[in-house]
Design an enzyme around this catalytic site. Structure first.
Site, PDB file in Angstrom:
ATOM      1  N   SER A 166      17.046  58.464  34.306  1.00 20.15           N
ATOM      2  CA  SER A 166      18.080  59.425  35.691  1.00 20.15           C
ATOM      3  C   SER A 166      19.309  59.403  35.342  1.00 20.15           C
ATOM      4  CB  SER A 166      18.634  58.036  36.290  1.00 20.15           C
ATOM      5  OG  SER A 166      19.479  58.699  37.346  1.00 20.15           O
ATOM      6  N   TYR A 222      19.637  50.616  41.180  1.00 25.99           N
ATOM      7  CA  TYR A 222      19.042  51.591  40.661  1.00 25.99           C
ATOM      8  C   TYR A 222      19.702  52.064  39.043  1.00 25.99           C
ATOM      9  CZ  TYR A 222      17.014  56.468  40.325  1.00 25.99           C
ATOM     10  OH  TYR A 222      16.396  57.019  39.664  1.00 25.99           O
TER      11      TYR A 222
END
Length: 305
Positions: A166, A222
């Site tokens: 990501s 995350y």
């Protein structure tokens, strides 16, 4: 006659994972679609088979369960004798979205920087338990499954490991310059030290010390999970010269995991991971792809700009 290639895709029952399976199958790869949920996984495979992709099969996999990983490894060994491609796609956000509409109005995960963390007050929650689960799934479980399949990947003539990452894995999100330098210095970073860094984060997260020690303040677990995954990708590429190991940001894709806040389609999002899975033998290893282009691990400005 070209030798068959076999691929495992984790979290393949929906979203980007499902589309990765579809695109790989369309290129003649034999795909093992895996899912933690048996019914959803079987349903996904039935749908692909009905669309003409008879080269997709299902196998249950919980990447946080050692016995489940072992069962899959035995299945691959017995039926195929090798593995050519491992795509680590399954993941957790570590966040509870309390108000979906308000969350989308702020731009979702894409537009909120740490200095605007207040915009997410009472919109999302990041409990420690979910953060711990996020690191366990996005980092530790990926390490476990990858290392479990190395022997089968080494039997392939063109082994590939693709870790779905990501923009949140960019070192930009760390506010600790010394730690940034340490994670960039892949020649001296070790697997043991990377584990220590992850544990340090979890301790600080539990103790409310994120700001003090320069950790990300929004979507914290995350971000750290993807930062750690990117570093692990580079360590694996350094250790296993015979395997192309890369990480890929698929784009800001509109999926359930992003609370439908992305702008890209799943078809667009799957292109990067599929490209990395099918790189030629002289392709790069230990790099970060921003969709289909080689990117950088540490940006000077927000990666979302």
């Amino acid at each position: 006659m070209e030798e068959k290639r076999y691929a495992i895709v984790t979290g393949g029952n929906r979203g980007i994972g499902y589309e990765i399976c579809r695109q790989l199958a369309s290129k003649g790869v034999e795909v093992i679609l895996t899912s933690r949920n048996q019914d959803r996984g079987e349903e996904a495979v039935k749908k692909l088979n009905a669309s003409g992709f008879s080269n997709v099969v299902f196998h249950q996999l919980d990447i946080n369960d050692l016995s489940s990983i072992s069962c899959l490894a035995k299945f691959v060994q017995t039926h195929f004798g090798k593995l050519d491609i491992l795509i680590n796609n399954a993941g957790e956000m570590g966040v509870i979205v309390l108000h979906e509409e308000e969350f989308r109005a702020t731009g979702g995960y894409v537009h909120v920087l740490d200095e605007k963390a207040h915009l997410l007050t009472n919109v999302i929650e990041e409990p420690y338990e979910l953060g711990e689960k996020c690191l366990k799934t996005n980092y530790y479980a990926i390490k476990t499954i990858t290392e479990a399949f190395i022997p089968l990947l080494q039997l392939s003539k063109s082994p590939r490991i693709v870790n779905v990452s990501s923009l949140y894995g960019d070192l930009y999100w760390l506010h600790n310059e010394k730690l940034k330098e340490e994670l960039q210095d892949i020649d001296n970073l070790t697997d043991e030290r990377l584990d220590e860094i992850v544990q340090w984060f979890l301790t600080d997260f539990k103790d409310g010390q994120l700001k003090k020690n320069g950790w990300p303040l929004t979507v914290s677990a995350y971000k750290v999970s993807k930062i750690a995954l990117n570093a692990y990708t580079r360590l694996m590429a350094k250790q296993y010269k015979d395997i192309l190991v890369n990480c890929v940001h698929p784009g800001s894709v509109k999926t359930d995991m992003s609370s439908q806040t992305g702008s890209a389609t799943v078809e667009e999002g799957a292109k990067g991971p599929v490209m990395a899975a099918l790189l030629p033998d002289n392709g790069p290893s230990g790099v970060y792809f921003n969709q289909t282009q080689i990117g950088i691990f540490s940006s000077k400005t927000s990666p979302f700009v």
